[in-house]
Design an enzyme around this catalytic site. Structure first.
Site, PDB file in Angstrom:
ATOM      1  N   GLU A  86       0.848  -1.191   0.000  1.00 30.93           N
ATOM      2  CA  GLU A  86       0.000   0.000   0.000  1.00 30.93           C
ATOM      3  C   GLU A  86       0.893   1.254   0.000  1.00 30.93           C
ATOM      4  OE1 GLU A  86      -3.327   0.360  -0.458  1.00 30.93           O
ATOM      5  OE2 GLU A  86      -2.456   2.342  -0.691  1.00 30.93           O
ATOM      6  N   ALA A  94      -0.676   7.701   1.935  1.00 32.02           N
ATOM      7  CA  ALA A  94      -0.082   8.477   3.028  1.00 32.02           C
ATOM      8  C   ALA A  94      -1.210   8.905   3.955  1.00 32.02           C
ATOM      9  CB  ALA A  94       0.656   9.697   2.482  1.00 32.02           C
ATOM     10  N   GLY A 117      11.639  16.831  11.048  1.00 27.18           N
ATOM     11  CA  GLY A 117      11.963  15.405  10.943  1.00 27.18           C
ATOM     12  C   GLY A 117      10.970  14.535  11.698  1.00 27.18           C
ATOM     13  N   CYS A 163       6.753   8.005   9.828  1.00 21.43           N
ATOM     14  CA  CYS A 163       6.507   6.559   9.749  1.00 21.43           C
ATOM     15  C   CYS A 163       7.581   5.832   8.955  1.00 21.43           C
ATOM     16  CB  CYS A 163       5.181   6.289   9.052  1.00 21.43           C
ATOM     17  SG  CYS A 163       3.764   6.373  10.117  1.00 21.43           S
ATOM     18  N   PHE A 189       2.323  13.244  13.765  1.00 26.86           N
ATOM     19  CA  PHE A 189       3.559  13.296  12.970  1.00 26.86           C
ATOM     20  C   PHE A 189       3.409  14.131  11.711  1.00 26.86           C
ATOM     21  CE2 PHE A 189       3.377  10.520   9.201  1.00 26.86           C
ATOM     22  CZ  PHE A 189       2.183   9.850   9.413  1.00 26.86           C
TER      23      PHE A 189
HETATM   24  N1  LIG Z   1      -0.030   3.655   8.241  1.00 30.28           N
HETATM   25  C1  LIG Z   1       0.287   3.899   6.980  1.00 30.28           C
HETATM   26  O1  LIG Z   1       0.160   5.000   6.492  1.00 30.28           O
HETATM   27  C2  LIG Z   1       0.793   2.814   6.119  1.00 30.28           C
HETATM   28  C3  LIG Z   1       1.125   1.580   6.635  1.00 30.28           C
HETATM   29  N2  LIG Z   1       1.567   0.582   5.809  1.00 30.28           N
HETATM   30  C4  LIG Z   1       1.855  -0.739   6.339  1.00 30.28           C
HETATM   31  O2  LIG Z   1       0.618  -1.435   6.543  1.00 30.28           O
HETATM   32  C5  LIG Z   1       0.711  -2.278   7.689  1.00 30.28           C
HETATM   33  C6  LIG Z   1      -0.386  -1.922   8.676  1.00 30.28           C
HETATM   34  O3  LIG Z   1      -0.155  -0.616   9.121  1.00 30.28           O
HETATM   35  P1  LIG Z   1      -1.248   0.187   9.958  1.00 30.28           P
HETATM   36  O4  LIG Z   1      -2.595  -0.064   9.386  1.00 30.28           O
HETATM   37  O5  LIG Z   1      -0.746   1.562  10.059  1.00 30.28           O
HETATM   38  O6  LIG Z   1      -1.136  -0.562  11.380  1.00 30.28           O
HETATM   39  P2  LIG Z   1      -2.121  -0.456  12.619  1.00 30.28           P
HETATM   40  O7  LIG Z   1      -1.319  -0.746  13.814  1.00 30.28           O
HETATM   41  O8  LIG Z   1      -2.920   0.808  12.533  1.00 30.28           O
HETATM   42  O9  LIG Z   1      -3.167  -1.655  12.386  1.00 30.28           O
HETATM   43  C7  LIG Z   1      -2.826  -2.997  12.402  1.00 30.28           C
HETATM   44  C8  LIG Z   1      -3.970  -3.764  13.053  1.00 30.28           C
HETATM   45  O10 LIG Z   1      -3.737  -5.167  12.886  1.00 30.28           O
HETATM   46  C9  LIG Z   1      -4.326  -5.831  14.019  1.00 30.28           C
HETATM   47  N3  LIG Z   1      -3.839  -7.199  14.063  1.00 30.28           N
HETATM   48  C10 LIG Z   1      -2.591  -7.655  14.365  1.00 30.28           C
HETATM   49  N4  LIG Z   1      -2.545  -8.997  14.239  1.00 30.28           N
HETATM   50  C11 LIG Z   1      -3.774  -9.403  13.844  1.00 30.28           C
HETATM   51  C12 LIG Z   1      -4.346 -10.662  13.521  1.00 30.28           C
HETATM   52  N5  LIG Z   1      -3.626 -11.786  13.550  1.00 30.28           N
HETATM   53  N6  LIG Z   1      -5.646 -10.697  13.194  1.00 30.28           N
HETATM   54  C13 LIG Z   1      -6.390  -9.586  13.133  1.00 30.28           C
HETATM   55  N7  LIG Z   1      -5.903  -8.360  13.397  1.00 30.28           N
HETATM   56  C14 LIG Z   1      -4.608  -8.264  13.748  1.00 30.28           C
HETATM   57  C15 LIG Z   1      -3.937  -4.956  15.178  1.00 30.28           C
HETATM   58  O11 LIG Z   1      -4.765  -5.179  16.289  1.00 30.28           O
HETATM   59  C16 LIG Z   1      -4.113  -3.553  14.558  1.00 30.28           C
HETATM   60  O12 LIG Z   1      -5.402  -3.013  14.835  1.00 30.28           O
HETATM   61  C17 LIG Z   1       2.125  -2.103   8.238  1.00 30.28           C
HETATM   62  O13 LIG Z   1       2.947  -3.097   7.694  1.00 30.28           O
HETATM   63  C18 LIG Z   1       2.524  -0.744   7.698  1.00 30.28           C
HETATM   64  O14 LIG Z   1       3.922  -0.617   7.533  1.00 30.28           O
HETATM   65  C19 LIG Z   1       1.692   0.765   4.466  1.00 30.28           C
HETATM   66  C20 LIG Z   1       1.365   1.958   3.897  1.00 30.28           C
HETATM   67  C21 LIG Z   1       0.893   3.079   4.672  1.00 30.28           C
HETATM   68  O1  LIG Z   2       4.382   3.151   3.983  1.00 32.97           O
HETATM   69  C1  LIG Z   2       3.987   4.096   4.634  1.00 32.97           C
HETATM   70  O2  LIG Z   2       3.875   4.079   5.870  1.00 32.97           O
HETATM   71  C2  LIG Z   2       3.644   5.383   3.949  1.00 32.97           C
HETATM   72  O3  LIG Z   2       4.669   6.326   4.362  1.00 32.97           O
HETATM   73  C3  LIG Z   2       4.531   7.640   3.829  1.00 32.97           C
HETATM   74  O4  LIG Z   2       3.302   8.197   4.234  1.00 32.97           O
HETATM   75  P1  LIG Z   2       3.114   8.932   5.652  1.00 32.97           P
HETATM   76  O5  LIG Z   2       4.227   8.535   6.560  1.00 32.97           O
HETATM   77  O6  LIG Z   2       1.722   8.655   6.069  1.00 32.97           O
HETATM   78  O7  LIG Z   2       3.197  10.476   5.359  1.00 32.97           O
HETATM   79  P2  LIG Z   2       4.186  11.396   4.492  1.00 32.97           P
HETATM   80  O8  LIG Z   2       3.378  12.433   3.835  1.00 32.97           O
HETATM   81  O9  LIG Z   2       5.067  10.609   3.618  1.00 32.97           O
HETATM   82  O10 LIG Z   2       5.057  12.106   5.611  1.00 32.97           O
HETATM   83  C4  LIG Z   2       6.022  11.420   6.359  1.00 32.97           C
HETATM   84  C5  LIG Z   2       6.767  12.428   7.222  1.00 32.97           C
HETATM   85  O11 LIG Z   2       7.643  13.215   6.416  1.00 32.97           O
HETATM   86  C6  LIG Z   2       7.383  14.585   6.632  1.00 32.97           C
HETATM   87  N1  LIG Z   2       7.632  15.293   5.369  1.00 32.97           N
HETATM   88  C7  LIG Z   2       6.995  14.941   4.226  1.00 32.97           C
HETATM   89  C8  LIG Z   2       7.258  15.600   3.047  1.00 32.97           C
HETATM   90  C9  LIG Z   2       8.186  16.657   3.030  1.00 32.97           C
HETATM   91  O12 LIG Z   2       8.473  17.300   1.993  1.00 32.97           O
HETATM   92  N2  LIG Z   2       8.808  16.974   4.188  1.00 32.97           N
HETATM   93  C10 LIG Z   2       8.555  16.325   5.358  1.00 32.97           C
HETATM   94  O13 LIG Z   2       9.165  16.642   6.386  1.00 32.97           O
HETATM   95  C11 LIG Z   2       5.938  14.647   7.072  1.00 32.97           C
HETATM   96  O14 LIG Z   2       5.654  15.834   7.769  1.00 32.97           O
HETATM   97  C12 LIG Z   2       5.856  13.410   7.954  1.00 32.97           C
HETATM   98  O15 LIG Z   2       6.369  13.670   9.244  1.00 32.97           O
HETATM   99  C13 LIG Z   2       4.539   7.593   2.305  1.00 32.97           C
HETATM  100  O16 LIG Z   2       4.346   8.913   1.799  1.00 32.97           O
HETATM  101  C14 LIG Z   2       3.461   6.671   1.805  1.00 32.97           C
HETATM  102  O17 LIG Z   2       3.540   6.569   0.381  1.00 32.97           O
HETATM  103  C15 LIG Z   2       3.647   5.290   2.423  1.00 32.97           C
HETATM  104  O18 LIG Z   2       2.608   4.434   2.015  1.00 32.97           O
END
Ligand SMILES: NC(=O)C1=CN([C@@H]2O[C@H](COP(=O)(O)OP(=O)(O)OC[C@H]3O[C@@H](n4cnc5c(N)ncnc54)[C@H](O)[C@@H]3O)[C@@H](O)[C@H]2O)C=CC1
Ligand SMILES: O=C(O)[C@H]1O[C@H](OP(=O)(O)OP(=O)(O)OC[C@H]2O[C@@H](n3ccc(=O)[nH]c3=O)[C@H](O)[C@@H]2O)[C@H](O)[C@@H](O)[C@@H]1O
EC number: 1.1.1.22
Length: 476
Positions: free
Chosen positions: A160, A163, A270, A273, A335
């Site tokens: 995924e 952001a 700075g 995630c 953040f």
């Molecule tokens: N947060 C973001 O913006 C992004 C996150 N990711 C990735 O996606 C993944 C998920 O991230 P988030 O949604 O942010 O995490 P999150 O911590 O918000 O949600 C994960 C959920 O999975 C649940 N969980 C864990 N084990 C489980 C199981 N066996 N069965 C059912 N539920 C279970 C937890 O209770 C939790 O609610 C991570 O690998 C992260 O790196 C990728 C792109 C963007």
């Molecule tokens: O895998 C993930 O977890 C996700 O991580 C980031 O998304 P996110 O962390 O939600 O937000 P960003 O907009 O990327 O910002 C990350 C951090 O960098 C900072 N940032 C961003 C852009 C910039 O120009 N300068 C800067 O300091 C933001 O304020 C924030 O603290 C990526 O942008 C997503 O594509 C990715 O899916």
């Protein structure tokens, strides 16, 4: 197989929004998002969703109870599903081998075991979580080792890229969707099924299919390269502060080069995630005996850390090298703006350092609530006693800034731009200091009001004073 029912394991920042959009766009498919946390599921079924994300409420309300369901009955949803997303958390390990660097895959493994234990029919299992390269192999081993007779699996990687703060728009208008799978007839058929789901709203030319390992690595690579841009611009912000150059002007001049482009060049305090994913990449490189590559990506993380230290040191130095007994307002704890997520937020580090230096801090964030702030500070070592004595959580920015010696702006919330800074100045201790860690405020206006203003990547009101270097050493 035609996918009629989808299950998503993990109702977090990714699982919730992603599956809500799939349900909206694929009304003929039943989508069930499950989580082992009953509390989180209850929130998804309530009027106050567990995460704040612009546009999410509307998308959830449009489909919830029709073809979108949130449930804590993981087994039933797995049994019913043709396709299962694994969207669980993959945090950095906090103990054991790889502590502080390797991703902890226990939740991914747990999800795979749950599927293997209950599945009675063929499943397409999709890695949505961010995982190390080759993680699909481990998932497949667990599934195969526990396979019931007659049940077969296909594993796909579908990372995924959303952001936080713009998740719904990112999902609806994705730059690309990436799907990796086995290079076999069965693998290609599974890829095709997932393509068909996304094709409900994403043009086919934006759906990229690759082998599984390329897909897994591309996710880490994308985050690493985004983080690298931020570290690069932040490193240059230090040069700007030392020379009188202005990072906003430099970023604009550099970003107008079409090969570089203007996005992701905003210098700030700075913190993000990204850290866990770059650490993941560094660890993989170390395990692959690629120490130079590991060191290269480690430096991206180091620069991000350095920026937080540099900014906090500047706050303390400007306050006459002591903050002990002073009141400092922290504006913003998330953040970034438009999310309530605080993971890796720079505000945590800034707050902890100022508390350790003896300051009392007053925190205001429009979307982060007291229990979360308490948890975050406790996690970095702030004691209950320190929290009671030195931390106040406020419900608005005016209360938070009252009688403070300094304001430290950590999150770029829009509402902070339009605050009445004359009013804030009048109720602060003098000299009143403003530290804009996000470069969003009108600095000339603040200087006119009487604030002492510091920001990232430029010197305000004293462009060439105290020059500490010369390109010609004899001139110094
Ligand atoms: N947060 C973001 O913006 C992004 C996150 N990711 C990735 O996606 C993944 C998920 O991230 P988030 O949604 O942010 O995490 P999150 O911590 O918000 O949600 C994960 C959920 O999975 C649940 N969980 C864990 N084990 C489980 C199981 N066996 N069965 C059912 N539920 C279970 C937890 O209770 C939790 O609610 C991570 O690998 C992260 O790196 C990728 C792109 C963007
Ligand atoms: O895998 C993930 O977890 C996700 O991580 C980031 O998304 P996110 O962390 O939600 O937000 P960003 O907009 O990327 O910002 C990350 C951090 O960098 C900072 N940032 C961003 C852009 C910039 O120009 N300068 C800067 O300091 C933001 O304020 C924030 O603290 C990526 O942008 C997503 O594509 C990715 O899916």
């Amino acid at each position: 197989m035609v996918v009629k029912s989808i299950c998503c394991l993990g109702a977090g920042y990714v699982g919730g929004p992603t599956c809500s959009v799939i349900a909206l766009k694929c009304p003929e498919i039943k989508v069930t998002v499950v989580d082992k946390s009953k509390e989180r599921i209850a929130q998804w079924n309530s009027d106050k969703l567990p995460i704040y994300e612009p546009g999410l409420d509307e998308v959830v309300k449009a489909s919830r109870g029709k073809n979108l369901f949130f449930s804590d009955d993981c087994d039933a949803a797995i049994v019913e599903a043709d396709l299962i997303f694994i969207s669980v958390n993959t945090p950095t390990k906090t103990f054991g081998n790889g502590k502080g660097r390797a991703p902890d895959l226990k939740f991914v493994e747990g999800a795979a075991r749950m599927i293997a234990n209950v599945a009675k029919s063929n499943k397409i299992v999709v890695e949505k979580s961010t995982v190390p390269v080759n993680a699909a192999e481990s998932v497949m081993k667990i599934l195969k080792a526990n396979q019931r007779p007659g049940v077969s699996y296909q594993i796909l990687s579908n990372p995924e890229f959303l952001a936080e703060g713009t998740a719904i728009n990112d999902l609806l208008n994705a730059d690309r969707v990436l799907i990796g799978g086995e290079e076999t007839a069965a693998g290609e058929a599974a890829i095709e099924e997932l393509c068909k789901i996304y094709e409900h709203w994403i043009p086919r030319k934006k759906i990229l299919t690759t082998n599984t390992w390329s897909s897994e690595l591309s996710k880490l690579a994308a985050n690493a390269m985004l983080a690298q841009r931020i570290s690069s611009i932040n490193s240059l912000s230090a040069v700007c502060e030392a020379t009188g150059a202005d990072i906003t002007e430099v970023a604009r001049a550099v970003g107008l080069d079409s090969r570089i482009g203007p996005k992701f060049l905003q210098a700030s305090i700075g913190g993000s995630c990204f850290q866990k994913d770059i650490l993941n990449l560094v660890y993989i490189c170390e395990c692959l005996n690629l120490p130079h590559v590991a060191a290269y990506w480690q430096s991206v993380i180091d620069m991000n850390q350095h920026q937080k230290h540099r900014f906090t040191a500047k706050v303390i130095e400007s306050l006459f090298n002591t903050v002990s007994g002073k009141n400092i307002c922290i504006l913003g704890f998330a953040f970034k703006k438009n999310t309530g997520d605080t993971r890796e937020s720079a505000a945590i580090y800034v707050s902890k350092t100022l508390i350790d230096e003896g300051a009392s801090i007053k925190i205001y964030d429009p979307k982060v609530e007291k229990p979360q702030i308490y948890e975050d500070l406790k996690y970095v070592g702030v004691t209950d006693e320190q929290f009671q004595r030195h931390v106040t959580i406020c419900n608005d920015a005016y209360l938070a800034t009252k009688e403070c010696h300094a304001v430290v702006l950590c999150t770029e919330w829009d509402e902070f731009v339009t605050l009445d800074y004359e009013k804030i100045y009048d109720q602060m201790m003098k000299p009143a200091h403003m530290f804009d860690g996000r470069k969003i405020l009108d600095h000339n206006n603040l200087l006119r009001i009487g604030f002492h203003v510091e920001t990232i990547g430029s010197r305000l009101g004293q462009p060439f004073k105290n020059r500490r270097y010369s390109i010609n050493p004899q001139v110094v």
